[in-house]
Design a protein around this motif. Sequence first.
Motif, PDB file in Angstrom:
ATOM      1  N   PRO A 234       0.824  -1.213   0.000  1.00  0.00           N
ATOM      2  CA  PRO A 234       0.000   0.000   0.000  1.00  0.00           C
ATOM      3  C   PRO A 234       0.859   1.265   0.000  1.00  0.00           C
ATOM      4  O   PRO A 234       1.910   1.317   0.652  1.00  0.00           O
ATOM      5  N   VAL A 235       0.404   2.267  -0.715  1.00  0.00           N
ATOM      6  CA  VAL A 235       1.147   3.523  -0.831  1.00  0.00           C
ATOM      7  C   VAL A 235       1.373   4.151   0.540  1.00  0.00           C
ATOM      8  O   VAL A 235       2.462   4.666   0.819  1.00  0.00           O
ATOM      9  N   GLU A 236       0.331   4.102   1.415  1.00  0.00           N
ATOM     10  CA  GLU A 236       0.472   4.721   2.739  1.00  0.00           C
ATOM     11  C   GLU A 236       1.620   4.101   3.520  1.00  0.00           C
ATOM     12  O   GLU A 236       2.348   4.777   4.244  1.00  0.00           O
ATOM     13  N   LEU A 237       1.798   2.784   3.369  1.00  0.00           N
ATOM     14  CA  LEU A 237       2.880   2.090   4.059  1.00  0.00           C
ATOM     15  C   LEU A 237       4.221   2.617   3.559  1.00  0.00           C
ATOM     16  O   LEU A 237       5.102   2.958   4.351  1.00  0.00           O
ATOM     17  N   LEU A 238       4.380   2.711   2.265  1.00  0.00           N
ATOM     18  CA  LEU A 238       5.648   3.165   1.697  1.00  0.00           C
ATOM     19  C   LEU A 238       5.944   4.614   2.054  1.00  0.00           C
ATOM     20  O   LEU A 238       7.088   4.970   2.343  1.00  0.00           O
ATOM     21  N   LEU A 239       4.900   5.441   2.046  1.00  0.00           N
ATOM     22  CA  LEU A 239       5.102   6.860   2.396  1.00  0.00           C
ATOM     23  C   LEU A 239       5.598   7.011   3.825  1.00  0.00           C
ATOM     24  O   LEU A 239       6.550   7.737   4.092  1.00  0.00           O
ATOM     25  N   GLN A 240       4.942   6.313   4.752  1.00  0.00           N
ATOM     26  CA  GLN A 240       5.347   6.456   6.151  1.00  0.00           C
ATOM     27  C   GLN A 240       6.705   5.833   6.410  1.00  0.00           C
ATOM     28  O   GLN A 240       7.532   6.403   7.106  1.00  0.00           O
ATOM     29  N   MET A 241       6.946   4.677   5.824  1.00  0.00           N
ATOM     30  CA  MET A 241       8.218   4.006   6.038  1.00  0.00           C
ATOM     31  C   MET A 241       9.367   4.830   5.462  1.00  0.00           C
ATOM     32  O   MET A 241      10.404   5.004   6.119  1.00  0.00           O
TER      33      MET A 241
END
Length: 199
Positions: A190-197
Amino acid sequence: PATLEAHWHQPDSLYIDIVAALDDGFRAEVLEASRQLLAIDPNPARGASLRAIVLMEEGQLDEAEKVLRDFLTRHGEEGAVLTNLAKIAALRQDPAAAETLLERALEVDPNQGNAVAWYEAICRERDGEAAGVAALGRIAALPGSWRAQLGLARAALAAGDLDLALALYRESLARAGTAAGAAPAGGPPPVELLLQMSG
Protein backbone atom coordinates in the motif's frame (compact mmCIF):
# COMPACT_ATOMS: atom_id res chain seq x y z
CA PRO A 1 -24.48 21.39 -8.99
CA ALA A 2 -23.63 20.92 -12.66
CA THR A 3 -20.80 18.55 -11.77
CA LEU A 4 -23.04 16.48 -9.51
CA GLU A 5 -25.69 16.33 -12.22
CA ALA A 6 -23.15 15.24 -14.84
CA HIS A 7 -22.02 12.37 -12.58
CA TRP A 8 -25.44 11.48 -11.14
CA HIS A 9 -25.31 7.91 -12.49
CA GLN A 10 -21.52 7.41 -12.18
CA PRO A 11 -20.84 6.23 -8.62
CA ASP A 12 -17.05 6.57 -8.64
CA SER A 13 -17.18 10.14 -9.96
CA LEU A 14 -20.12 11.05 -7.75
CA TYR A 15 -18.24 9.79 -4.69
CA ILE A 16 -15.23 11.98 -5.58
CA ASP A 17 -17.50 15.00 -6.12
CA ILE A 18 -19.20 14.56 -2.74
CA VAL A 19 -15.89 14.17 -0.88
CA ALA A 20 -14.50 17.28 -2.61
CA ALA A 21 -17.64 19.23 -1.73
CA LEU A 22 -17.39 18.20 1.92
CA ASP A 23 -13.72 19.22 1.99
CA ASP A 24 -14.79 22.64 0.68
CA GLY A 25 -17.49 23.02 3.34
CA PHE A 26 -20.53 22.22 1.19
CA ARG A 27 -22.60 19.79 3.25
CA ALA A 28 -26.26 20.61 2.68
CA GLU A 29 -25.53 20.91 -1.04
CA VAL A 30 -24.62 17.21 -1.26
CA LEU A 31 -27.42 15.71 0.84
CA GLU A 32 -29.35 14.51 -2.21
CA ALA A 33 -26.19 13.44 -4.02
CA SER A 34 -25.23 11.25 -1.05
CA ARG A 35 -28.71 9.69 -1.13
CA GLN A 36 -28.20 8.96 -4.82
CA LEU A 37 -24.77 7.44 -4.19
CA LEU A 38 -26.25 5.19 -1.50
CA ALA A 39 -28.80 3.96 -4.04
CA ILE A 40 -26.41 3.28 -6.94
CA ASP A 41 -22.99 2.52 -5.43
CA PRO A 42 -21.77 -1.00 -6.29
CA ASN A 43 -19.62 -0.65 -3.14
CA PRO A 44 -22.42 -0.52 -0.54
CA ALA A 45 -20.08 0.19 2.40
CA ARG A 46 -18.68 3.26 0.63
CA GLY A 47 -22.13 4.56 -0.23
CA ALA A 48 -23.49 3.97 3.27
CA SER A 49 -20.45 5.48 4.97
CA LEU A 50 -20.43 8.64 2.88
CA ARG A 51 -24.19 9.10 3.23
CA ALA A 52 -23.83 8.76 7.00
CA ILE A 53 -20.93 11.22 7.08
CA VAL A 54 -22.96 13.83 5.20
CA LEU A 55 -25.87 13.30 7.59
CA MET A 56 -23.54 13.55 10.61
CA GLU A 57 -22.10 16.80 9.27
CA GLU A 58 -25.65 18.10 9.07
CA GLY A 59 -26.40 17.00 12.63
CA GLN A 60 -28.83 14.27 11.57
CA LEU A 61 -27.39 11.60 13.85
CA ASP A 62 -30.48 9.38 14.05
CA GLU A 63 -30.75 9.18 10.27
CA ALA A 64 -26.99 8.56 9.93
CA GLU A 65 -27.20 5.73 12.43
CA LYS A 66 -30.17 4.22 10.58
CA VAL A 67 -28.21 4.19 7.30
CA LEU A 68 -25.29 2.41 8.95
CA ARG A 69 -27.40 -0.10 10.88
CA ASP A 70 -29.38 -0.89 7.71
CA PHE A 71 -26.08 -1.65 6.00
CA LEU A 72 -25.02 -3.98 8.83
CA THR A 73 -28.35 -5.81 8.69
CA ARG A 74 -28.04 -6.35 4.93
CA HIS A 75 -24.30 -6.94 4.54
CA GLY A 76 -22.80 -7.82 7.92
CA GLU A 77 -19.97 -6.14 9.77
CA GLU A 78 -17.62 -3.84 7.90
CA GLY A 79 -14.84 -1.82 9.50
CA ALA A 80 -15.56 1.65 8.11
CA VAL A 81 -19.26 1.33 8.85
CA LEU A 82 -18.55 0.37 12.46
CA THR A 83 -16.04 3.23 12.77
CA ASN A 84 -18.71 5.67 11.61
CA LEU A 85 -21.10 4.26 14.21
CA ALA A 86 -18.37 4.94 16.78
CA LYS A 87 -18.22 8.55 15.54
CA ILE A 88 -21.95 8.89 16.10
CA ALA A 89 -21.57 7.57 19.66
CA ALA A 90 -18.77 10.10 20.25
CA LEU A 91 -20.94 12.93 18.90
CA ARG A 92 -23.63 11.82 21.35
CA GLN A 93 -21.11 12.18 24.19
CA ASP A 94 -20.96 8.43 24.87
CA PRO A 95 -17.21 7.69 24.90
CA ALA A 96 -17.58 4.17 26.29
CA ALA A 97 -19.87 3.11 23.44
CA ALA A 98 -17.63 4.86 20.93
CA GLU A 99 -14.56 3.00 22.18
CA THR A 100 -16.37 -0.35 22.17
CA LEU A 101 -17.55 0.19 18.58
CA LEU A 102 -14.10 1.37 17.54
CA GLU A 103 -12.46 -1.72 19.02
CA ARG A 104 -14.90 -3.92 17.11
CA ALA A 105 -14.25 -1.95 13.92
CA LEU A 106 -10.53 -2.61 14.30
CA GLU A 107 -11.11 -6.31 14.91
CA VAL A 108 -13.01 -6.44 11.62
CA ASP A 109 -10.45 -4.31 9.74
CA PRO A 110 -7.28 -3.40 11.67
CA ASN A 111 -5.88 -1.27 8.84
CA GLN A 112 -8.28 1.67 8.80
CA GLY A 113 -6.03 4.70 9.04
CA ASN A 114 -8.47 6.96 10.88
CA ALA A 115 -9.60 4.22 13.25
CA VAL A 116 -6.04 3.21 14.19
CA ALA A 117 -5.05 6.84 14.85
CA TRP A 118 -8.25 7.55 16.78
CA TYR A 119 -7.91 4.49 19.02
CA GLU A 120 -4.27 5.26 19.76
CA ALA A 121 -5.19 8.88 20.59
CA ILE A 122 -8.01 7.81 22.94
CA CYS A 123 -5.67 5.54 24.90
CA ARG A 124 -2.77 8.03 24.91
CA GLU A 125 -4.91 10.98 26.03
CA ARG A 126 -6.50 8.93 28.79
CA ASP A 127 -3.44 7.11 30.15
CA GLY A 128 -0.26 8.61 28.63
CA GLU A 129 2.23 7.87 25.87
CA ALA A 130 2.91 4.29 26.94
CA ALA A 131 -0.80 3.52 26.72
CA GLY A 132 -0.88 4.82 23.14
CA VAL A 133 2.00 2.53 22.19
CA ALA A 134 0.28 -0.38 23.98
CA ALA A 135 -2.90 0.33 22.01
CA LEU A 136 -0.92 0.07 18.77
CA GLY A 137 0.52 -3.20 20.03
CA ARG A 138 -2.98 -4.61 20.58
CA ILE A 139 -3.99 -3.64 17.06
CA ALA A 140 -0.74 -5.03 15.62
CA ALA A 141 -1.55 -8.40 17.19
CA LEU A 142 -4.80 -8.66 15.22
CA PRO A 143 -4.81 -10.95 12.16
CA GLY A 144 -3.92 -9.07 8.99
CA SER A 145 -2.74 -5.92 10.74
CA TRP A 146 0.03 -3.98 9.04
CA ARG A 147 -0.80 -0.32 9.74
CA ALA A 148 -0.29 -0.38 13.53
CA GLN A 149 3.22 -1.73 13.01
CA LEU A 150 4.07 1.57 11.31
CA GLY A 151 3.11 3.49 14.44
CA LEU A 152 5.11 1.10 16.58
CA ALA A 153 8.09 1.56 14.26
CA ARG A 154 7.79 5.33 14.60
CA ALA A 155 7.83 4.97 18.39
CA ALA A 156 10.88 2.67 18.14
CA LEU A 157 12.70 5.26 16.02
CA ALA A 158 11.84 8.00 18.52
CA ALA A 159 13.32 5.78 21.24
CA GLY A 160 16.47 5.24 19.16
CA ASP A 161 15.83 1.51 18.61
CA LEU A 162 16.68 1.17 14.92
CA ASP A 163 16.73 -2.64 14.97
CA LEU A 164 13.19 -2.83 16.36
CA ALA A 165 11.97 -0.21 13.90
CA LEU A 166 13.41 -2.13 10.95
CA ALA A 167 11.90 -5.38 12.22
CA LEU A 168 8.49 -3.70 12.49
CA TYR A 169 8.76 -2.26 8.98
CA ARG A 170 9.66 -5.71 7.64
CA GLU A 171 6.69 -7.21 9.48
CA SER A 172 4.39 -4.51 8.11
CA LEU A 173 5.57 -5.16 4.55
CA ALA A 174 5.15 -8.91 4.93
CA ARG A 175 1.68 -8.62 6.43
CA ALA A 176 0.50 -6.07 3.86
CA GLY A 177 1.16 -8.62 1.15
CA THR A 178 -1.25 -11.08 2.74
CA ALA A 179 -3.88 -8.76 4.26
CA ALA A 180 -7.40 -8.81 2.87
CA GLY A 181 -7.77 -6.12 0.23
CA ALA A 182 -4.02 -5.73 -0.23
CA ALA A 183 -2.22 -6.17 -3.51
CA PRO A 184 -1.82 -9.73 -4.75
CA ALA A 185 1.30 -11.57 -3.63
CA GLY A 186 4.27 -10.01 -5.37
CA GLY A 187 2.38 -6.76 -6.01
CA PRO A 188 3.30 -3.40 -4.56
CA PRO A 189 2.54 -2.71 -0.89
CA PRO A 190 0.00 0.00 0.00
CA VAL A 191 1.15 3.52 -0.83
CA GLU A 192 0.47 4.72 2.74
CA LEU A 193 2.88 2.09 4.06
CA LEU A 194 5.65 3.16 1.70
CA LEU A 195 5.10 6.86 2.40
CA GLN A 196 5.35 6.46 6.15
CA MET A 197 8.22 4.01 6.04
CA SER A 198 10.28 6.15 3.66
CA GLY A 199 9.48 9.26 5.71
